[in-house]
Design a protein around this motif. Structure first.
Motif, short mmCIF file in Angstrom:
data_model
loop_
_atom_site.label_atom_id
_atom_site.label_comp_id
_atom_site.label_asym_id
_atom_site.label_seq_id
_atom_site.Cartn_x
_atom_site.Cartn_y
_atom_site.Cartn_z
N ILE A 80 10.70 -11.04 5.19
CA ILE A 80 11.45 -10.71 3.97
C ILE A 80 11.37 -9.21 3.74
CG2 ILE A 80 11.58 -10.97 1.47
CD1 ILE A 80 10.32 -13.79 1.87
N PRO A 81 12.50 -8.51 3.67
CA PRO A 81 12.46 -7.08 3.36
C PRO A 81 11.99 -6.87 1.92
CG PRO A 81 14.62 -7.74 4.20
CD PRO A 81 13.85 -8.99 3.93
N ILE A 82 11.17 -5.84 1.72
CA ILE A 82 10.59 -5.58 0.40
C ILE A 82 10.96 -4.18 -0.08
CG2 ILE A 82 8.45 -5.38 -0.92
CD1 ILE A 82 7.20 -7.31 1.18
N LEU A 83 11.56 -4.12 -1.27
CA LEU A 83 11.91 -2.85 -1.92
C LEU A 83 10.98 -2.66 -3.11
CD1 LEU A 83 13.84 -0.42 -2.40
CD2 LEU A 83 15.21 -1.98 -3.81
N LEU A 84 10.33 -1.50 -3.17
CA LEU A 84 9.45 -1.17 -4.30
C LEU A 84 10.19 -0.29 -5.30
CD1 LEU A 84 6.21 -0.08 -2.44
CD2 LEU A 84 6.58 -2.21 -3.68
N LEU A 85 10.01 -0.58 -6.56
CA LEU A 85 10.52 0.29 -7.62
C LEU A 85 9.32 1.09 -8.13
CD1 LEU A 85 12.73 -2.27 -9.53
CD2 LEU A 85 13.37 -0.73 -7.67
N THR A 86 9.44 2.42 -8.08
CA THR A 86 8.29 3.27 -8.37
C THR A 86 8.51 4.16 -9.59
OG1 THR A 86 9.05 5.11 -7.02
CG2 THR A 86 7.79 3.39 -5.91
N GLU A 87 7.43 4.53 -10.22
CA GLU A 87 7.47 5.49 -11.31
C GLU A 87 6.86 6.80 -10.80
OE1 GLU A 87 5.76 4.07 -14.95
OE2 GLU A 87 6.45 2.05 -14.52
N ARG A 88 7.27 7.89 -11.41
CA ARG A 88 6.66 9.17 -11.07
C ARG A 88 5.16 9.11 -11.24
NH1 ARG A 88 10.47 13.66 -13.85
NH2 ARG A 88 12.21 13.25 -12.47
N GLY A 89 4.46 9.76 -10.31
CA GLY A 89 3.01 9.82 -10.41
C GLY A 89 2.29 8.57 -9.93
N ARG A 90 3.01 7.62 -9.40
CA ARG A 90 2.41 6.37 -8.92
C ARG A 90 2.41 6.31 -7.39
NH1 ARG A 90 0.18 2.94 -12.89
NH2 ARG A 90 1.33 3.23 -14.81
N TRP A 91 2.26 7.43 -6.74
CA TRP A 91 2.37 7.47 -5.28
C TRP A 91 1.26 6.72 -4.57
CZ3 TRP A 91 7.02 8.21 -4.18
CH2 TRP A 91 7.80 9.05 -4.96
N LEU A 92 0.10 6.63 -5.19
CA LEU A 92 -0.99 5.88 -4.57
C LEU A 92 -0.62 4.40 -4.47
CD1 LEU A 92 -3.77 5.80 -3.35
CD2 LEU A 92 -4.72 5.58 -5.65
N GLU A 93 -0.02 3.85 -5.52
CA GLU A 93 0.42 2.46 -5.47
C GLU A 93 1.49 2.25 -4.40
OE1 GLU A 93 1.59 2.26 -9.48
OE2 GLU A 93 -0.36 1.63 -10.20
N VAL A 94 2.40 3.23 -4.28
CA VAL A 94 3.45 3.15 -3.26
C VAL A 94 2.83 3.19 -1.87
CG1 VAL A 94 5.47 4.28 -2.28
CG2 VAL A 94 5.19 4.15 -4.76
N ALA A 95 1.93 4.13 -1.64
CA ALA A 95 1.29 4.24 -0.32
C ALA A 95 0.53 2.97 0.03
CB ALA A 95 0.35 5.45 -0.31
N THR A 96 -0.17 2.42 -0.93
CA THR A 96 -0.93 1.18 -0.70
C THR A 96 0.01 0.03 -0.37
OG1 THR A 96 -2.65 1.94 -2.22
CG2 THR A 96 -2.61 -0.40 -1.72
N ALA A 97 1.13 -0.06 -1.09
CA ALA A 97 2.09 -1.14 -0.83
C ALA A 97 2.78 -0.96 0.52
CB ALA A 97 3.12 -1.21 -1.95
N PHE A 98 3.07 0.30 0.90
CA PHE A 98 3.65 0.54 2.23
C PHE A 98 2.66 0.12 3.30
CE2 PHE A 98 7.09 3.38 0.63
CZ PHE A 98 8.11 2.81 1.36
N ASP A 99 1.40 0.45 3.11
CA ASP A 99 0.38 0.03 4.07
C ASP A 99 0.31 -1.49 4.17
OD1 ASP A 99 -0.29 2.66 4.60
OD2 ASP A 99 -2.06 2.66 3.29
N ALA A 100 0.64 -2.17 3.08
CA ALA A 100 0.60 -3.63 3.06
C ALA A 100 1.90 -4.26 3.56
CB ALA A 100 0.31 -4.12 1.65
N GLY A 101 2.94 -3.45 3.81
CA GLY A 101 4.15 -4.00 4.41
C GLY A 101 5.46 -3.79 3.70
#
Length: 124
Positions: A80-101
């Protein structure tokens, strides 16, 4: 019809995203927790998932990264393709989610057209 699972713990944003995607002719299933989303994905795997990267920032439920990992490690939801919706300053959450797939991200604020376009591209 393309099916999309939308996951956000903010009920207002969840309804806005749901309305935008339905208006674009997509079939939408929405959940407000990671665990509920995981159950829904296993019951009816969607063509794409849209997750708030800050899902459960308070730490009481399943985070976006944990949901990404759970989707990727189960045979029936691994593709299943996964798209994340991000807020400014939340790059750590984005990086962690990318690492998770996670596959892609869309920074907030975004336009309805950008959201629909990203979902359609990922769901192909």
């Amino acid at each position: 019809m393309t099916s999309v699972l939308v996951v956000d713990d903010d009920p207002t944003l969840l309804r806005i995203i749901e309305t935008v995607l339905i208006s674009a002719g997509l079939e939408v299933s929405s959940r407000n927790t990671g665990r509920a989303a995981l159950r829904a994905a296993h019951a009816h795997p969607p063509d794409c998932a849209v997750l708030d990267a800050a899902l459960d920032a308070a730490g009481h439920e399943m985070t976006a990264a944990a949901l990404c990992h759970a989707l990727r490690t189960a045979e029936d939801t691994a593709d299943i393709p996964i798209l994340l919706l991000t807020e400014r300053g939340r790059w750590l959450e984005v990086a962690t989610a990318f690492d998770a797939g996670a596959d892609d991200y869309l920074p907030k604020p975004f336009t309805a057209q950008d959201l629909v376009r990203r979902v359609e591209v990922l769901a192909r």
